[in-house]
Design an enzyme around this catalytic site. Structure first.
Site, PDB file in Angstrom:
ATOM      1  N   ARG A  48     -21.727  24.217 -13.255  1.00 19.27           N
ATOM      2  CA  ARG A  48     -20.598  23.275 -13.089  1.00 19.27           C
ATOM      3  C   ARG A  48     -19.257  24.013 -13.168  1.00 19.27           C
ATOM      4  O   ARG A  48     -18.285  23.502 -13.731  1.00 19.27           O
ATOM      5  CB  ARG A  48     -20.646  22.156 -14.144  1.00 19.27           C
ATOM      6  CG  ARG A  48     -21.880  21.332 -14.134  1.00 19.27           C
ATOM      7  CD  ARG A  48     -22.040  20.485 -12.882  1.00 19.27           C
ATOM      8  NE  ARG A  48     -23.346  19.888 -12.859  1.00 19.27           N
ATOM      9  CZ  ARG A  48     -24.428  20.487 -12.314  1.00 19.27           C
ATOM     10  NH1 ARG A  48     -24.315  21.646 -11.715  1.00 19.27           N
ATOM     11  NH2 ARG A  48     -25.606  19.901 -12.333  1.00 19.27           N
ATOM     12  N   CYS A 103     -22.611  12.262 -15.464  1.00 23.47           N
ATOM     13  CA  CYS A 103     -22.779  12.750 -16.834  1.00 23.47           C
ATOM     14  C   CYS A 103     -21.419  13.079 -17.446  1.00 23.47           C
ATOM     15  O   CYS A 103     -20.609  13.769 -16.838  1.00 23.47           O
ATOM     16  CB  CYS A 103     -23.653  14.010 -16.839  1.00 23.47           C
ATOM     17  SG  CYS A 103     -25.367  13.618 -16.454  1.00 23.47           S
ATOM     18  N   GLU A 127     -18.173  17.426 -19.174  1.00 25.67           N
ATOM     19  CA  GLU A 127     -18.345  17.719 -17.745  1.00 25.67           C
ATOM     20  C   GLU A 127     -17.251  16.989 -16.956  1.00 25.67           C
ATOM     21  O   GLU A 127     -16.734  17.511 -15.974  1.00 25.67           O
ATOM     22  CB  GLU A 127     -19.731  17.260 -17.267  1.00 25.67           C
ATOM     23  CG  GLU A 127     -19.940  17.511 -15.783  1.00 25.67           C
ATOM     24  CD  GLU A 127     -21.389  17.367 -15.331  1.00 25.67           C
ATOM     25  OE1 GLU A 127     -22.305  17.617 -16.133  1.00 25.67           O
ATOM     26  OE2 GLU A 127     -21.585  16.989 -14.163  1.00 25.67           O
TER      27      GLU A 127
HETATM   28  C1  LIG Z   1     -23.664   7.920 -10.236  1.00 27.19           C
HETATM   29  C2  LIG Z   1     -23.177   9.337 -10.293  1.00 27.19           C
HETATM   30  C3  LIG Z   1     -24.079  10.366 -10.216  1.00 27.19           C
HETATM   31  C4  LIG Z   1     -23.626  11.705 -10.269  1.00 27.19           C
HETATM   32  N1  LIG Z   1     -24.550  12.703 -10.163  1.00 27.19           N
HETATM   33  C5  LIG Z   1     -24.137  13.983 -10.210  1.00 27.19           C
HETATM   34  C6  LIG Z   1     -25.078  15.053 -10.085  1.00 27.19           C
HETATM   35  O1  LIG Z   1     -26.266  14.854  -9.923  1.00 27.19           O
HETATM   36  N2  LIG Z   1     -24.604  16.321 -10.138  1.00 27.19           N
HETATM   37  C7  LIG Z   1     -23.266  16.599 -10.297  1.00 27.19           C
HETATM   38  O2  LIG Z   1     -22.898  17.781 -10.319  1.00 27.19           O
HETATM   39  N3  LIG Z   1     -22.365  15.613 -10.418  1.00 27.19           N
HETATM   40  C8  LIG Z   1     -22.759  14.319 -10.377  1.00 27.19           C
HETATM   41  N4  LIG Z   1     -21.841  13.308 -10.512  1.00 27.19           N
HETATM   42  C9  LIG Z   1     -20.428  13.640 -10.781  1.00 27.19           C
HETATM   43  C10 LIG Z   1     -19.560  13.755  -9.509  1.00 27.19           C
HETATM   44  O3  LIG Z   1     -20.033  12.927  -8.493  1.00 27.19           O
HETATM   45  C11 LIG Z   1     -19.491  15.189  -8.989  1.00 27.19           C
HETATM   46  O4  LIG Z   1     -19.006  16.034  -9.984  1.00 27.19           O
HETATM   47  C12 LIG Z   1     -18.609  15.290  -7.744  1.00 27.19           C
HETATM   48  O5  LIG Z   1     -18.824  16.535  -7.120  1.00 27.19           O
HETATM   49  C13 LIG Z   1     -17.115  15.136  -8.043  1.00 27.19           C
HETATM   50  O6  LIG Z   1     -16.423  15.079  -6.799  1.00 27.19           O
HETATM   51  P1  LIG Z   1     -15.105  14.211  -6.637  1.00 27.19           P
HETATM   52  O7  LIG Z   1     -14.557  14.436  -5.292  1.00 27.19           O
HETATM   53  O8  LIG Z   1     -15.360  12.797  -6.999  1.00 27.19           O
HETATM   54  O9  LIG Z   1     -14.195  14.913  -7.716  1.00 27.19           O
HETATM   55  P2  LIG Z   1     -13.012  14.268  -8.574  1.00 27.19           P
HETATM   56  O10 LIG Z   1     -13.575  13.429  -9.661  1.00 27.19           O
HETATM   57  O11 LIG Z   1     -12.006  13.655  -7.693  1.00 27.19           O
HETATM   58  O12 LIG Z   1     -12.419  15.600  -9.202  1.00 27.19           O
HETATM   59  C14 LIG Z   1     -13.182  16.378 -10.097  1.00 27.19           C
HETATM   60  C15 LIG Z   1     -12.401  17.666 -10.393  1.00 27.19           C
HETATM   61  O13 LIG Z   1     -12.305  18.443  -9.199  1.00 27.19           O
HETATM   62  C16 LIG Z   1     -10.943  18.628  -8.834  1.00 27.19           C
HETATM   63  N5  LIG Z   1     -10.870  18.510  -7.386  1.00 27.19           N
HETATM   64  C17 LIG Z   1     -11.295  17.494  -6.573  1.00 27.19           C
HETATM   65  N6  LIG Z   1     -11.079  17.799  -5.287  1.00 27.19           N
HETATM   66  C18 LIG Z   1     -10.488  19.010  -5.282  1.00 27.19           C
HETATM   67  C19 LIG Z   1      -9.979  19.862  -4.241  1.00 27.19           C
HETATM   68  N7  LIG Z   1     -10.049  19.538  -2.965  1.00 27.19           N
HETATM   69  N8  LIG Z   1      -9.422  21.047  -4.613  1.00 27.19           N
HETATM   70  C20 LIG Z   1      -9.346  21.408  -5.906  1.00 27.19           C
HETATM   71  N9  LIG Z   1      -9.792  20.658  -6.919  1.00 27.19           N
HETATM   72  C21 LIG Z   1     -10.354  19.473  -6.611  1.00 27.19           C
HETATM   73  C22 LIG Z   1     -10.159  17.545  -9.537  1.00 27.19           C
HETATM   74  O14 LIG Z   1      -8.832  17.969  -9.782  1.00 27.19           O
HETATM   75  C23 LIG Z   1     -10.967  17.388 -10.821  1.00 27.19           C
HETATM   76  O15 LIG Z   1     -10.592  18.378 -11.758  1.00 27.19           O
HETATM   77  C24 LIG Z   1     -22.256  11.982 -10.431  1.00 27.19           C
HETATM   78  C25 LIG Z   1     -21.334  10.922 -10.500  1.00 27.19           C
HETATM   79  C26 LIG Z   1     -21.781   9.616 -10.436  1.00 27.19           C
HETATM   80  C27 LIG Z   1     -20.781   8.498 -10.500  1.00 27.19           C
END
Ligand SMILES: Cc1cc2nc3c(=O)[nH]c(=O)nc-3n(C[C@H](O)[C@H](O)[C@H](O)COP(=O)(O)OP(=O)(O)OC[C@H]3O[C@@H](n4cnc5c(N)ncnc54)[C@H](O)[C@@H]3O)c2cc1C
Length: 313
Positions: free
Chosen positions: A175, A225, A296
């Site tokens: 991560r 998580c 996380e």
């Molecule tokens: C039901 C559910 C299941 C999930 N299962 C998993 C799983 O199996 N495995 C897993 O790893 N995660 C899981 N997640 C967590 C999440 O979906 C992931 O971590 C996902 O990759 C986050 O992406 P996001 O675009 O929503 O990030 P955000 O929540 O928008 O951002 C997360 C972080 O990344 C940064 N960020 C976002 N976009 C950029 C960019 N373009 N450039 C620089 N920084 C950026 C943000 O500033 C922040 O610090 C789950 C979430 C949910 C709700």
């Protein structure tokens, strides 16, 4: 400071007073004083430079599926990658290179791979959020991580300069993506390297991933998580054995299905409820097992240090 002149300077949409709850899967959080949605790397670079010239940093928001946004007004400017939606691909023998704007959802990229029979992202079936967010957190499951499917990443630094880097130029961990530590503020584009396979083979592997997700509360308001797995252990198991399932704070409740998920269960749930509940859970695990869990989830608008330090105080 209200950045009223930003719309004329930045190529992209700039809005003020934007409610942020709808930008997150937890559906909580306050109001952004300024939110910019650049369309591409040039717009992104202009936004970062413009903020820097006003002595300001910025925060990035992708799909908001791993972020807890504080209640109240968020004064730091926010860059949303929602308008970076380009997708294109090319082939070289068995390899398929898919270039995506950072705001493309991982689900959309996975659906495209499934339709075309491209292998390499089966582990990502069911992970919400954007490609940029997935790369920044090296999102993954027991079956794989996004870093394994990366060919290159284009990112813009705090100085507004944009650079493309190959997979091996970036440090990856559980991560963790080393880009932010190297001063790269925002990812604008990601190229994945996939392999031509068949629709049936991709569907068969991803079905197993989706099956395993039945142990998680899907269809509720969560951010996945809350805590990372500690070395050699499972955060969910520790939280469960510390009696966290069902604990609540205001409108936030620890899922009865998976103790590492906190659900927004009511219309009046706030970010503070979720933060307080997360801290309570972490304290319980510390008291029972002496293990200090790391978050996380990412925090926006919170004092991260106070979130990290509280239970040891
Ligand atoms: C039901 C559910 C299941 C999930 N299962 C998993 C799983 O199996 N495995 C897993 O790893 N995660 C899981 N997640 C967590 C999440 O979906 C992931 O971590 C996902 O990759 C986050 O992406 P996001 O675009 O929503 O990030 P955000 O929540 O928008 O951002 C997360 C972080 O990344 C940064 N960020 C976002 N976009 C950029 C960019 N373009 N450039 C620089 N920084 C950026 C943000 O500033 C922040 O610090 C789950 C979430 C949910 C709700």
């Amino acid at each position: 400071m209200r950045l009223q002149s930003a719309p004329e300077r930045i190529d992209g949409i700039t809005r003020h007073g934007v409610p942020l709850a709808g930008f997150t899967t937890w559906r909580v959080g306050g109001t952004a004083e300024t939110l910019v949605e650049p369309k591409d790397a040039d717009g992104l670079s202009a936004a970062i430079r413009w903020f820097a010239s006003h002595g300001l940093g910025c925060c990035v928001l992708g799909g908001g599926s791993n972020t807890l946004i504080a209640d109240g007004e968020i004064s730091v400017p926010i860059i949303s990658t929602g308008a970076m939606q380009s997708v294109s691909f090319s082939r070289e023998g068995e390899n398929v290179f898919v270039a995506c704007g950072a705001g493309v959802s991982l689900k959309k990229l996975f659906a495209l791979s499934l339709r075309e029979g491209w292998s390499g992202l089966e582990f990502a079936a069911g992970i919400p959020g954007t490609v940029g967010g997935a790369v920044m957190g090296n999102a993954g499951t027991g079956e794989g991580e996004i870093s394994q499917a990366i060919q290159s990443v284009e990112a813009t630094g705090a100085d507004g300069k944009t650079r493309s880097m190959g997979r091996d130029e970036i440090e990856w961990g559980y991560r963790r993506c080393g880009l932010s530590e190297r001063g790269f503020a925002v990812i604008s584009r990601v190229t994945a390297r996939l392999r031509q396979s068949t629709q049936e083979a991709v569907a068969s592997v991803s079905r197993q991933t989706i099956e395993r997700r039945k142990s998680q509360p899907l269809g509720t308001r969560t951010a996945g998580c809350v805590f990372k797995n500690p070395e050699g252990g499972k955060a969910g198991r520790l939280l469960d054995e510390a009696g966290c399932k069902g604990l609540s704070a205001g409108g936030a409740v620890v899922s009865g299905l998976h103790a590492n998920f906190i659900e927004n269960r009511s219309g009046c749930c706030t970010a503070s409820d979720i933060a307080n509940l997360a801290k309570l859970c972490r304290r319980r695990v510390y008291e029972k097992f002496g293990v200090w869990l790391s978050f996380e989830i990412q925090f926006l608008g919170f004092d991260r240090r106070s979130m990290e330090d509280d239970a040891l105080a």
